[in-house]
Design an enzyme around this catalytic site. Structure first.
Site, mmCIF file in Angstrom:
data_model
loop_
_atom_site.group_PDB
_atom_site.id
_atom_site.type_symbol
_atom_site.label_atom_id
_atom_site.label_comp_id
_atom_site.label_asym_id
_atom_site.label_seq_id
_atom_site.Cartn_x
_atom_site.Cartn_y
_atom_site.Cartn_z
ATOM 1 N N HIS A 105 0.833 -1.212 0.000
ATOM 2 C CA HIS A 105 0.000 0.000 0.000
ATOM 3 C C HIS A 105 0.857 1.247 0.000
ATOM 4 O O HIS A 105 2.042 1.213 0.337
ATOM 5 C CB HIS A 105 -0.964 0.024 1.202
ATOM 6 N N HIS A 140 3.862 7.135 3.847
ATOM 7 C CA HIS A 140 4.816 6.038 3.721
ATOM 8 C C HIS A 140 4.377 5.071 2.631
ATOM 9 O O HIS A 140 3.249 5.142 2.129
ATOM 10 C CB HIS A 140 5.015 5.294 5.055
ATOM 11 N N GLU A 151 7.874 0.923 5.036
ATOM 12 C CA GLU A 151 7.419 -0.168 5.895
ATOM 13 C C GLU A 151 7.606 -1.489 5.147
ATOM 14 O O GLU A 151 7.389 -1.562 3.931
ATOM 15 C CB GLU A 151 5.921 0.038 6.205
#
Lengths: 132, 132
Positions: free
Chosen positions: B7, B79, B128
């Site tokens: 994502h 992010h 991430e």
């Protein structure tokens, strides 16, 4: 209307150095740096199974990412690009929905028609639509 | 090592308002807002054919996106998240490659182990990794 996430673009001062992190520390497949002088960028593609990340370095005097890097010298996320089937229809729908389209469609870095949407109308995110 | 782009996360002051732009002006499929109090965010998913965009709104006193929104009140790209098969092995490879892993793996907002990589070591982008 919007389809696949075509790419996430990251601006950096040095795509060669940046791409080493993606290749080494993160084990991704990255391309060799490629100059696109007509678009004012040097680009490296990080090829992922479902989409790609584009690392962009300013090239020449009037690079479209120069101002961003002046504000963000360490680099950062620059824009996201979604695919659409018909760029004119997409631009019309965006405008009808109350978001500002930045100029008429032009040919983008992939040789396809693109438009950008004003970041202030899309959660602060510069958003590109590309006809595929 | 890194696999799919899981994502792209966008921080915003108001996910309900932001999601209307994605639904209306951009014609995307968006979910209803969902509160994740243990992660300090309210989230809307923009579901694309190949990945998803997460719109994040601060929730509670200690939201992890509060500082970002203080600096970027109009919102912005927060992010990106890549999938990995083994979070411990991935964190070790990142560290061996010279990028700073921010703490040991913990359970992320999707209930799976995650780590973050220091943005200064990845072209200014908070990154991430999520074990899937």
């Amino acid at each position: 209307m919007i389809g696949r996430l075509n790419h996430v673009a990251i601006a950096t001062q040095d795509v060669a150095a940046a791409s080493e992190v993606y290749r080494g520390a993160m084990g991704a497949k990255v391309t060799e740096p490629q100059d696109l002088p007509e678009h004012g960028v040097r680009v490296v593609f990080v090829e992922l199974p479902n989409t790609k990340v584009e690392l962009l370095e300013p090239l020449g005097e009037n690079s479209p990412i120069a101002a961003f890097l002046a504000k963000n010298p360490a680099g950062g996320l620059h824009h996201v690009c979604y695919e659409v089937e018909d760029i004119e229809a997409a631009a019309a729908q965006v405008a009808a929905g109350g978001a500002r389209v930045l100029g008429p469609p032009k040919i983008g870095a992939h040789g396809k028609p693109v438009v950008f949407i004003h970041p202030k109308d899309v959660s602060g995110v510069l958003t590109e639509l590309e006809q595929v």
